[in-house]
Write an enzyme that holds these catalytic residues in place. Structure first.
Site, mmCIF file in Angstrom:
data_model
loop_
_atom_site.group_PDB
_atom_site.id
_atom_site.type_symbol
_atom_site.label_atom_id
_atom_site.label_comp_id
_atom_site.label_asym_id
_atom_site.label_seq_id
_atom_site.Cartn_x
_atom_site.Cartn_y
_atom_site.Cartn_z
ATOM 1 N N TRP A 28 0.887 -1.121 0.140
ATOM 2 C CA TRP A 28 0.046 0.142 -0.099
ATOM 3 C C TRP A 28 0.872 1.230 -0.128
ATOM 4 O O TRP A 28 0.488 2.439 -0.149
ATOM 5 C CB TRP A 28 -0.889 -0.073 1.225
ATOM 6 N N ARG A 29 2.143 1.036 0.188
ATOM 7 C CA ARG A 29 3.056 2.368 0.263
ATOM 8 C C ARG A 29 3.400 2.594 -1.304
ATOM 9 O O ARG A 29 3.974 3.761 -1.469
ATOM 10 C CB ARG A 29 4.219 2.069 1.156
ATOM 11 N N GLU A 41 -5.687 0.445 5.890
ATOM 12 C CA GLU A 41 -5.673 0.902 7.328
ATOM 13 C C GLU A 41 -6.640 0.137 8.026
ATOM 14 O O GLU A 41 -6.529 -0.196 9.208
ATOM 15 C CB GLU A 41 -6.125 2.388 7.172
ATOM 16 N N GLN A 46 -5.696 -4.263 14.473
ATOM 17 C CA GLN A 46 -5.873 -5.604 15.202
ATOM 18 C C GLN A 46 -5.087 -6.587 14.281
ATOM 19 O O GLN A 46 -5.622 -7.944 14.743
ATOM 20 C CB GLN A 46 -7.235 -5.658 15.612
ATOM 21 N N THR A 47 -4.498 -6.484 13.354
ATOM 22 C CA THR A 47 -4.130 -7.720 12.486
ATOM 23 C C THR A 47 -2.798 -7.441 12.192
ATOM 24 O O THR A 47 -2.360 -6.317 11.757
ATOM 25 C CB THR A 47 -4.954 -7.737 11.371
ATOM 26 N N TYR A 86 -12.386 -10.026 13.350
ATOM 27 C CA TYR A 86 -13.222 -8.695 13.639
ATOM 28 C C TYR A 86 -13.885 -8.123 12.462
ATOM 29 O O TYR A 86 -13.580 -7.147 11.917
ATOM 30 C CB TYR A 86 -12.004 -7.533 14.004
ATOM 31 N N CYS A 201 16.762 -1.904 21.303
ATOM 32 C CA CYS A 201 17.118 -0.455 21.533
ATOM 33 C C CYS A 201 18.405 -0.024 20.824
ATOM 34 O O CYS A 201 18.753 1.089 20.413
ATOM 35 C CB CYS A 201 17.290 -0.093 22.983
ATOM 36 N N CYS A 210 15.662 8.505 24.287
ATOM 37 C CA CYS A 210 14.577 7.863 24.971
ATOM 38 C C CYS A 210 14.768 8.014 26.444
ATOM 39 O O CYS A 210 15.848 7.375 27.064
ATOM 40 C CB CYS A 210 14.523 6.313 24.325
ATOM 41 N N SER A 305 -11.335 -11.482 21.429
ATOM 42 C CA SER A 305 -10.675 -10.376 22.160
ATOM 43 C C SER A 305 -10.948 -10.335 23.772
ATOM 44 O O SER A 305 -9.998 -10.281 24.390
ATOM 45 C CB SER A 305 -10.725 -9.182 21.581
#
Length: 371
Positions: A28-29, A41, A46-47, A86, A201, A210, A305
């Site tokens: 999609w980019r 989107e 949730q996937t 969902y 990190c 951070c 969920s």
């Protein structure tokens, strides 16, 4: 604006440089089509990305435009979504496509207020679409971004209790004219570096900024909300055969969990009730028919969920009565081969697989069906 402990510009530059070299190559980019971005989107809510990619590609092959989605019926839409879970997302996407077709001439709107008014689109999704498709300066705050910002700021409470504060930071961090790349970079940082467990990190462009890392709290942040134990429900499920060797399926009401999907009838086993008694009662209440409960087919454990279920599935023989949609939207007798034409919840797919692996003798006279 929130208190600013360090200059914003170095954070912006460091993340955008990192994204240029380390950002994920996602289908999609490669698009600036607001519809394609909208689909991605919604699917990504949730996937996981790797799960979404093949669904996204098949979806756009089947429904290449908003108009084609708006013209489809709900069964077609849910069949293409089957397996993603969902399902309210698919129903909302379908409903919203019809609104866009009717109110915006099939063209995805570019005004935030019009976008957020569409079913299934909240503030983060609207910001994600408008920034990715049109480079508009709208912030986002999905789960990945919440985690990144919570660690960056060493947030001293669960993110859910500080959403207004985190929205302020997401907005303040947006660089002028680069919202598209910056929002995508934030999501990638959370998905690939600032992960829930074992964050990388050492390879993070924001390590020097951070606070959680500096205070050695990056494994404790984000602070989790206290949760209640997840309830577990036991469900009796009927695989009902008629004399023609067909199976009875029903469609769940459009509103609510798994709305619009087809399933094998059944319901919750009440305290003190046997699974066989549950099946007889539920089939009578939902369909207005009588059945004889036969042999056990399969037990299936499945998690949603907010609760878990165990489906206890039994073969049944239709005894009397014409099936009626008393507790559902529709009922239908179908052959085992025809089940592929309908969208089922994931747990019901396992029932279908069990039926096929058992090579059930549906072409034999009724007396040979399980009783």
């Amino acid at each position: 604006m929130p208190h600013q402990p360090w200059a914003i510009s170095p954070l912006q530059q460091a993340l955008l440089r990192w994204y240029q070299h380390q950002g994920r190559d996602l289908p999609w980019r490669h698009s600036r089509d607001a519809y394609a971005i909208w689909v991605s989107e919604i699917m990504l809510q949730q996937t996981q990305v790797q799960t979404v990619i093949p669904y996204y590609q098949r979806w756009l092959e089947h429904f290449p435009t908003i108009s084609s989605l708006a013209a489809a019926d709900q069964d077609q839409v849910l069949k293409q979504w089957q397996g993603l879970g969902y399902y309210a997302r698919a129903r909302n996407l379908h409903h919203a496509a019809r609104i866009v077709e009717a109110d915006h001439g099939g063209k995805f709107p570019e005004q935030f207020e019009q976008v957020i008014a569409l079913p299934g689109i909240g503030r983060t999704t609207a910001g994600g679409i408008l920034s990715a498709a049109f480079n508009q300066p709208w912030p986002i705050l999905d789960g990945n971004v919440k985690r990144v910002l919570a660690r960056l700021l060493a947030l001293d409470r669960p993110p859910k209790q500080a959403e207004a504060y985190l929205w302020q930071w997401s907005e303040q961090l947006l660089p002028h004219g680069q919202a598209r790349d910056f929002n995508q970079a934030l999501m990638d940082l959370g998905a690939t570096r600032c992960t829930p467990r074992q964050p990388l990190c050492h390879d993070c462009p924001w390590q020097a900024h951070c606070r959680a890392y500096a205070e050695n709290k990056h494994h404790q942040i984000p602070i989790k909300m206290k949760t209640n134990p997840i309830p577990h429900k036991y469900i009796g499920v009927a695989v009902i055969w008629n004399d023609a060797g067909q199976l009875l399926i029903d469609r769940r009401p459009a509103a609510g969990l798994l709305g619009g999907l087809w399933e094998f009838p059944g319901g919750k086993i009440e305290p003190g009730e046997t699974v066989q008694d549950c099946i007889v009662r539920e089939v009578t209440e939902e369909l207005g028919i009588a059945v004889d409960v036969g042999e056990h087919l399969i037990d299936i454990d499945h998690a949603y969920s907010h609760f878990k279920v165990t489906l206890q599935v039994y073969h049944c023989r239709h005894r009397q009565g014409e099936p009626q949609p008393l507790g559902c939207d529709a009922v239908r007798w179908v052959s085992l081969e025809e089940l592929d034409q309908y969208a089922f919840p994931k747990a019901n797919e396992q029932i279908i697989a069990a039926l096929r692996s058992q090579a059930h003798p549906i072409d034999l006279p009724p007396t040979d069906l399980p009783v």
